[in-house]
Design a protein around this motif. Structure first.
Motif, PDB file in Angstrom:
ATOM      1  N   LEU A  44       1.779   2.254  11.420  1.00  0.00           N
ATOM      2  CA  LEU A  44       1.590   1.246  12.280  1.00  0.00           C
ATOM      3  C   LEU A  44       1.013   1.567  13.837  1.00  0.00           C
ATOM      4  CD1 LEU A  44       4.453  -1.279  11.257  1.00  0.00           C
ATOM      5  CD2 LEU A  44       2.024  -1.566  10.836  1.00  0.00           C
TER       6      LEU A  44
ATOM      7  N   VAL B 259      -1.787  -5.409   9.718  1.00  0.00           N
ATOM      8  CA  VAL B 259      -2.249  -5.502  11.109  1.00  0.00           C
ATOM      9  C   VAL B 259      -3.786  -5.827  10.946  1.00  0.00           C
ATOM     10  CG1 VAL B 259      -3.041  -4.109  12.890  1.00  0.00           C
ATOM     11  CG2 VAL B 259      -1.079  -3.408  11.853  1.00  0.00           C
TER      12      VAL B 259
ATOM     13  N   ALA C 144      -1.790  -5.437  20.839  1.00  0.00           N
ATOM     14  CA  ALA C 144      -0.478  -4.825  20.202  1.00  0.00           C
ATOM     15  C   ALA C 144       0.536  -5.641  19.924  1.00  0.00           C
ATOM     16  CB  ALA C 144      -0.254  -3.712  21.232  1.00  0.00           C
ATOM     17  N   LYS C 145       1.080  -5.585  18.777  1.00  0.00           N
ATOM     18  CA  LYS C 145       2.243  -6.501  18.540  1.00  0.00           C
ATOM     19  C   LYS C 145       3.426  -5.452  18.025  1.00  0.00           C
ATOM     20  CE  LYS C 145      -0.379 -10.513  16.980  1.00  0.00           C
ATOM     21  NZ  LYS C 145      -0.748 -11.530  15.960  1.00  0.00           N
TER      22      LYS C 145
ATOM     23  N   ALA D 188       0.105  -1.015   6.005  1.00  0.00           N
ATOM     24  CA  ALA D 188      -0.137  -1.039   7.472  1.00  0.00           C
ATOM     25  C   ALA D 188      -1.264  -1.906   7.679  1.00  0.00           C
ATOM     26  CB  ALA D 188      -0.056   0.336   8.170  1.00  0.00           C
TER      27      ALA D 188
ATOM     28  N   GLN E 268      -0.021  -0.176  17.154  1.00  0.00           N
ATOM     29  CA  GLN E 268       1.206  -1.280  17.144  1.00  0.00           C
ATOM     30  C   GLN E 268       2.569  -0.535  17.522  1.00  0.00           C
ATOM     31  OE1 GLN E 268      -0.070  -4.559  16.672  1.00  0.00           O
ATOM     32  NE2 GLN E 268      -2.030  -3.506  16.809  1.00  0.00           N
TER      33      GLN E 268
ATOM     34  N   LEU F 197      -2.344   2.639  14.349  1.00  0.00           N
ATOM     35  CA  LEU F 197      -3.153   1.476  14.290  1.00  0.00           C
ATOM     36  C   LEU F 197      -2.828   0.682  15.817  1.00  0.00           C
ATOM     37  CD1 LEU F 197      -2.930  -0.102  10.877  1.00  0.00           C
ATOM     38  CD2 LEU F 197      -4.842   1.418  12.014  1.00  0.00           C
TER      39      LEU F 197
ATOM     40  N   ARG G 156      -8.100  -4.897  19.199  1.00  0.00           N
ATOM     41  CA  ARG G 156      -6.756  -5.818  18.519  1.00  0.00           C
ATOM     42  C   ARG G 156      -5.600  -5.644  19.483  1.00  0.00           C
ATOM     43  NH1 ARG G 156      -6.066  -2.326  14.460  1.00  0.00           N
ATOM     44  NH2 ARG G 156      -7.460  -3.384  13.073  1.00  0.00           N
TER      45      ARG G 156
ATOM     46  N   TYR H 167       6.136  -4.844  15.297  1.00  0.00           N
ATOM     47  CA  TYR H 167       6.244  -5.232  13.799  1.00  0.00           C
ATOM     48  C   TYR H 167       7.978  -4.973  13.911  1.00  0.00           C
ATOM     49  CZ  TYR H 167       1.510  -5.948  13.227  1.00  0.00           C
ATOM     50  OH  TYR H 167       0.196  -6.556  12.914  1.00  0.00           O
TER      51      TYR H 167
END
Length: 226
Positions: free
Chosen positions: A27, A225, A4-5, A221, A32, A30, A2, A7
């Motif tokens: 988050l 995600v 990464a962004k 979360a 992020q 996970l 996944r 938030y």
């Protein structure tokens, strides 16, 4: 794997970044990044433009931004979309304004009060009982978190509710609506109707009440995600 962004978490009335303090570590767990925004809620000189400026300032160093708006945050978060690298806007138990509508008019225009009263009757509460935040907001929040919340009385200026929502249309960014199944302020069926009428979207329903980031941070979360 996944990607990464970041938030960017926009709170509701009271404007406190503390609202997100249980979600931020979830988050990050996970993989992020998370930025919780403090809005100038107590400042009578601050309106929707100042709120959106605050969001932009908090997120300006980040790319691949997911804007997450809780409750009243639905008024200001969309206004930041054209100044950030936003990949998605997520509304969590949020107000969805119409062009030119004030936040103060939103309640009657959407029929929120009638929806709230009907839910109270269905669930055995008096719809005419005095407002009690413990009943409306904190009924599913852990006692220790509720106790901490009760130590601070967040101020919320009426200024942002007096201003017409300035956009001519919803921002052209992918949008999701998340609705807490146990929300007593914005009942889930009410949220579904407004999302359908105003955005043509069907909410994703998740456990928890209006303050789902406090009551169900792990579930929220995971849904953000996914």
């Amino acid at each position: 794997m996944r990607s990464a962004k970041t938030y960017v978490l926009v709170p509701g009335a009271g404007g406190s970044a503390w609202y997100w303090h249980r979600l931020v570590p979830e988050l990050r767990r996970l993989g992020q990044e998370a930025v919780a925004v403090d809005l100038p809620a107590a400042d009578d000189a601050a309106g929707l433009r100042e709120y959106s400026d605050t969001i932009v300032l908090a997120a300006s160093d980040h790319r691949d931004v997911v804007l997450v708006a809780q409750s009243m945050g639905g008024l200001s978060a969309p206004l930041a979309c054209d100044r950030l690298s936003v990949t998605e806007l997520v509304l969590v138990n949020a107000m969805i304004p119409a062009p030119g509508e004030t936040g103060g008019d939103w309640w009657a225009a959407t029929g929120q009060e009638q929806a709230r009263r009907e839910l109270d009757v269905r669930e055995g509460r008096s719809p005419d009982a005095p407002f009690d935040p413990l009943v409306t907001f904190f009924h599913d929040v852990p006692p220790d978190v509720t106790a901490e919340a009760m130590t601070v009385e967040p101020a919320q200026s009426g200024t942002p509710f007096e201003e017409p929502w300035p956009l001519s249309a919803w921002p052209d960014v992918p949008t999701r609506v998340l609705s807490g199944r146990a929300d007593r302020l914005f009942p889930v069926d009410f949220q579904a109707r407004i999302a359908r009428e105003r955005l043509g979207l069907t909410p994703e329903v998740l456990p928890g009440g209006h303050l789902v980031a406090l009551s169900r941070p792990e579930e929220l979360a995971a849904r953000l995600v996914k």
